[in-house]
Design a protein around this motif. Structure first.
Motif, PDB file in Angstrom:
ATOM      1  N   ARG A 325       2.461  -8.324 -11.917  1.00  0.00           N
ATOM      2  CA  ARG A 325       2.145  -6.931 -11.579  1.00  0.00           C
ATOM      3  C   ARG A 325       2.868  -6.534 -10.301  1.00  0.00           C
ATOM      4  N   ALA A 326       2.992  -7.486  -9.358  1.00  0.00           N
ATOM      5  CA  ALA A 326       3.652  -7.175  -8.081  1.00  0.00           C
ATOM      6  C   ALA A 326       5.116  -6.830  -8.301  1.00  0.00           C
ATOM      7  N   LYS A 327       5.755  -7.536  -9.266  1.00  0.00           N
ATOM      8  CA  LYS A 327       7.172  -7.252  -9.554  1.00  0.00           C
ATOM      9  C   LYS A 327       7.324  -5.809 -10.021  1.00  0.00           C
ATOM     10  N   VAL A 328       6.460  -5.405 -10.965  1.00  0.00           N
ATOM     11  CA  VAL A 328       6.557  -4.042 -11.506  1.00  0.00           C
ATOM     12  C   VAL A 328       6.274  -3.029 -10.393  1.00  0.00           C
ATOM     13  N   ILE A 329       5.267  -3.328  -9.567  1.00  0.00           N
ATOM     14  CA  ILE A 329       4.882  -2.376  -8.516  1.00  0.00           C
ATOM     15  C   ILE A 329       5.978  -2.271  -7.455  1.00  0.00           C
ATOM     16  N   ARG A 330       6.664  -3.378  -7.166  1.00  0.00           N
ATOM     17  CA  ARG A 330       7.753  -3.324  -6.180  1.00  0.00           C
ATOM     18  C   ARG A 330       8.842  -2.364  -6.669  1.00  0.00           C
ATOM     19  N   ASP A 331       9.175  -2.442  -7.970  1.00  0.00           N
ATOM     20  CA  ASP A 331      10.195  -1.533  -8.519  1.00  0.00           C
ATOM     21  C   ASP A 331       9.698  -0.094  -8.523  1.00  0.00           C
ATOM     22  N   LEU A 332       8.397   0.056  -8.837  1.00  0.00           N
ATOM     23  CA  LEU A 332       7.794   1.389  -8.861  1.00  0.00           C
ATOM     24  C   LEU A 332       7.842   2.004  -7.461  1.00  0.00           C
ATOM     25  N   ALA A 333       7.552   1.184  -6.457  1.00  0.00           N
ATOM     26  CA  ALA A 333       7.568   1.670  -5.066  1.00  0.00           C
ATOM     27  C   ALA A 333       8.970   2.173  -4.726  1.00  0.00           C
ATOM     28  N   ALA A 334       9.993   1.416  -5.148  1.00  0.00           N
ATOM     29  CA  ALA A 334      11.367   1.836  -4.845  1.00  0.00           C
ATOM     30  C   ALA A 334      11.637   3.208  -5.463  1.00  0.00           C
ATOM     31  N   GLN A 335      11.150   3.419  -6.723  1.00  0.00           N
ATOM     32  CA  GLN A 335      11.363   4.721  -7.379  1.00  0.00           C
ATOM     33  C   GLN A 335      10.645   5.846  -6.630  1.00  0.00           C
ATOM     34  N   VAL A 336       9.409   5.562  -6.213  1.00  0.00           N
ATOM     35  CA  VAL A 336       8.632   6.597  -5.505  1.00  0.00           C
ATOM     36  C   VAL A 336       9.306   6.949  -4.185  1.00  0.00           C
ATOM     37  N   PHE A 337       9.795   5.929  -3.472  1.00  0.00           N
ATOM     38  CA  PHE A 337      10.415   6.210  -2.171  1.00  0.00           C
ATOM     39  C   PHE A 337      11.755   6.924  -2.315  1.00  0.00           C
ATOM     40  N   GLU A 338      12.380   6.802  -3.477  1.00  0.00           N
ATOM     41  CA  GLU A 338      13.594   7.600  -3.713  1.00  0.00           C
ATOM     42  C   GLU A 338      13.254   9.089  -3.717  1.00  0.00           C
ATOM     43  N   ILE A 339      12.050   9.415  -4.189  1.00  0.00           N
ATOM     44  CA  ILE A 339      11.634  10.821  -4.271  1.00  0.00           C
ATOM     45  C   ILE A 339      11.079  11.315  -2.935  1.00  0.00           C
ATOM     46  N   VAL A 340      10.197  10.504  -2.329  1.00  0.00           N
ATOM     47  CA  VAL A 340       9.511  11.010  -1.123  1.00  0.00           C
ATOM     48  C   VAL A 340      10.274  10.696   0.157  1.00  0.00           C
ATOM     49  N   GLY A 341      11.348   9.906   0.047  1.00  0.00           N
ATOM     50  CA  GLY A 341      12.080   9.523   1.258  1.00  0.00           C
ATOM     51  C   GLY A 341      11.574   8.181   1.751  1.00  0.00           C
ATOM     52  N   ASP A 342      12.429   7.458   2.442  1.00  0.00           N
ATOM     53  CA  ASP A 342      12.103   6.082   2.831  1.00  0.00           C
ATOM     54  C   ASP A 342      10.944   6.019   3.823  1.00  0.00           C
ATOM     55  N   ASP A 343      10.190   4.928   3.728  1.00  0.00           N
ATOM     56  CA  ASP A 343       9.126   4.668   4.690  1.00  0.00           C
ATOM     57  C   ASP A 343       9.489   3.356   5.382  1.00  0.00           C
ATOM     58  N   PRO A 344       9.528   3.351   6.728  1.00  0.00           N
ATOM     59  CA  PRO A 344       9.885   2.096   7.415  1.00  0.00           C
ATOM     60  C   PRO A 344       8.963   0.935   7.040  1.00  0.00           C
ATOM     61  N   LYS A 345       7.738   1.260   6.604  1.00  0.00           N
ATOM     62  CA  LYS A 345       6.798   0.184   6.232  1.00  0.00           C
ATOM     63  C   LYS A 345       7.298  -0.582   5.003  1.00  0.00           C
ATOM     64  N   LEU A 346       8.029   0.119   4.102  1.00  0.00           N
ATOM     65  CA  LEU A 346       8.551  -0.570   2.920  1.00  0.00           C
ATOM     66  C   LEU A 346       9.540  -1.649   3.366  1.00  0.00           C
ATOM     67  N   ALA A 347      10.376  -1.327   4.342  1.00  0.00           N
ATOM     68  CA  ALA A 347      11.357  -2.313   4.833  1.00  0.00           C
ATOM     69  C   ALA A 347      10.631  -3.499   5.462  1.00  0.00           C
ATOM     70  N   ILE A 348       9.548  -3.223   6.183  1.00  0.00           N
ATOM     71  CA  ILE A 348       8.802  -4.329   6.810  1.00  0.00           C
ATOM     72  C   ILE A 348       8.139  -5.192   5.735  1.00  0.00           C
ATOM     73  N   ALA A 349       7.583  -4.544   4.708  1.00  0.00           N
ATOM     74  CA  ALA A 349       6.963  -5.308   3.617  1.00  0.00           C
ATOM     75  C   ALA A 349       8.004  -6.190   2.927  1.00  0.00           C
ATOM     76  N   LYS A 350       9.189  -5.624   2.659  1.00  0.00           N
ATOM     77  CA  LYS A 350      10.230  -6.416   1.984  1.00  0.00           C
ATOM     78  C   LYS A 350      10.669  -7.587   2.865  1.00  0.00           C
ATOM     79  N   ALA A 351      10.762  -7.343   4.188  1.00  0.00           N
ATOM     80  CA  ALA A 351      11.162  -8.428   5.092  1.00  0.00           C
ATOM     81  C   ALA A 351      10.091  -9.518   5.124  1.00  0.00           C
TER      82      ALA A 351
END
Ligand code: CMC
Length: 438
Positions: A325-351
């Motif tokens: 489920r986390a794999k699907v949600i990670r991809d979903l998050a990337a799609q959502v952030f393409e629309i709403v603009g990047d969130d620095p928290k996403l970069a911290i989560a990925k790191a």
């Protein structure tokens, strides 16, 4: 987890046990890689002894039921609902399809889908007692607290809730809970924001109607981006069931007393609220707030390794691999952030993820991101407060809890009643208050 493709054990398979205290030997039949715990009861020192029990405080190695709803292979990172891989469902199904799949055993035909949709819609309304109950909470009450109380309180709305042995009545209760849980969830969110309640509009999907109830402005207007509706729908699908987790076990255990399903479902919501379960999505966001920049990631992970804190959204009792489920949600998050603009928290989560997955502490313990690691980022991007994250989880999981409830009620069962090892004082006599030693 019993692999459905593996041939069942033969009836002759037995586990041989020798009691070193007495030298006596016992045979326990092996079925589906399990032995009956009650078979241990014959093992005793003397005839009058109670007999041997198994000790498993967190039910880490105990099977409590047979179920045909969800299959998980935690080592391989596989999750299927009624045989369908979660990845395929997240991509192709919507939440209504999954409700039908979980409750009826298969994906709906178009007419079955229409019927289910209209049956659920027919139950959507704002119960006066729920509106009054939610209004009685302080605005800063946790939305999960409000939802727990409001779902339990629904039992007072219907005169027939105790007829849990009647399959037709159970179906009516299931439809009511599916229809009203998002209504109550939205009511809680709007109460926190000081907004009046709103109902879905004609033709709204399950996720779309839920978003409308959540996001409508005081004039009742909501601007819902189709990609946001799709993202919420996929999250509901991904959260719909997860076999015998803490909350499903709570629902089954409470329902085993034959209480009404609103009380059992409220127990599920209460269990889900905890930070080790569905509350982790909220805890992840709070954790990300504590990490100001990418440079702080290694030090933060060090504090997780020393046991000072846990890396929230990581680790799982069942998955010793990437949570699918986390794999699907990670991809979903990337799609959502393409629309709403990047969130620095996403970069911290990925790191955090990248560094943790290369670190021996996390590798040796097989700790991977779980469903809650990225989901909160999406909910935050949709504009919701962290307190609402587990509420979304609960709205999705209601379908799974109800499927478990129905599965359990349709078969013979006994009230759940574990045992304990008593280690308190031996029998002693009453001491009058003025003779007690403090
Ligand atoms: N961060 C750091 N260390 C961890 C973590 C973590 N998130 N999770 C487990 N460990 C360590 C733990 O300290 C232990 O180490 P050691 O062997 O040295 O004592 C080892 O890994 C095994 O942990 P455990 O606590 O015995 O594992 P568990 O199966 O009892 O707990 C868990 C599972 C999910 C409660 C746990 O991994 C955890 O607390 N994770 C963080 C909370 C979280 O994300 N919960 C959401 C779960 S998924 C959504 C859901 O279904 O609810």
């Amino acid at each position: 987890m019993t692999d459905p493709e593996k041939s069942p054990s033969s009836q002759r398979d037995v586990l041989l046990i020798e009691d070193s205290r007495t030298g006596r030997r016992f045979e326990l039949p092996i079925t589906d890689d399990t032995v009956p715990a009650m078979g241990l009861r014959d093992i005793r020192l003397q005839e009058e002894d109670f007999g041997m029990l198994s000790f498993d405080p967190a039910l880490t190695n105990t099977v409590t039921c047979r179920s045909s709803i969800t299959y998980i292979d935690g080592e391989a990172g596989i999750l299927n609902y009624r045989g369908y891989p979660i990845e395929q469902l997240a991509e192709n199904a919507d939440f209504l399809d999954v409700i039908h799949l979980l409750l009826e055993g298969d994906l709906p035909t178009p007419s079955q889908r229409d019927l289910l949709e209209s049956e659920i819609q027919a139950e959507v309304r704002l119960p006066d007692s729920s509106v009054a109950l939610i209004a009685s909470f302080p605005e800063d009450a946790h939305p999960m607290t409000m939802l727990t109380a409001a779902v339990a309180g629904l039992a007072s709305e219907f005169p027939d809730v105790e007829k849990v042995r009647d399959p037709g009545n159970r179906r009516a209760q299931v439809l009511r809970l599916l229809a009203l849980t998002p209504v109550l969830a939205a009511l809680a969110n709007r109460h926190s924001a000081g907004l009046p309640p709103v109902l879905p509009a004609e033709g709204d999907s399950y996720a779309g109607g839920f978003l409308r109830m959540l996001l409508s402005n005081p004039e009742g207007k909501a601007d819902i981006h189709p990609a946001m509706e799709r993202a919420l729908d996929a999250l509901l699908v991904l959260h719909a069931d997860h076999e015998q987790n803490c909350s499903a076990n709570a629902v089954r255990a409470v329902a085993s007393s034959l209480v009404n399903p609103y009380s059992a479902a409220a127990a599920g919501i209460a269990a889900l609220h905890g930070p080790l379960h569905g509350g982790a999505s909220q805890a992840v966001l709070q954790m990300l707030d504590e990490i100001p920049s990418l440079d702080d990631v290694p030090a933060f992970l060090d504090s997780c390794k020393t046991g000072e804190r846990r890396l929230m959204g990581f680790g799982h009792r069942v998955y010793h691999n990437y949570d699918p489920r986390a794999k699907v949600i990670r991809d979903l998050a990337a799609q959502v952030f393409e629309i709403v603009g990047d969130d620095p928290k996403l970069a911290i989560a990925k790191a955090l993820e990248t560094v943790a997955l290369e670190d021996d502490y996390f590798i040796s313990r097989k700790l991977f991101p779980n469903v809650d690691f990225y989901s909160g980022l999406i909910y935050a991007a949709l504009g919701f407060d962290p307190g609402m994250f587990p509420v979304f989880f609960a709205v999705g999981r209601m379908s799974g809890w109800l499927a478990h409830w129905e599965e359990m009620m349709a078969e013979p069962f006994k009230i759940v009643r574990p045992r304990q090892i008593y280690q308190g004082p031996a029998r002693r006599d009453w001491i009058p208050p003025d003779e007690r030693k403090g």
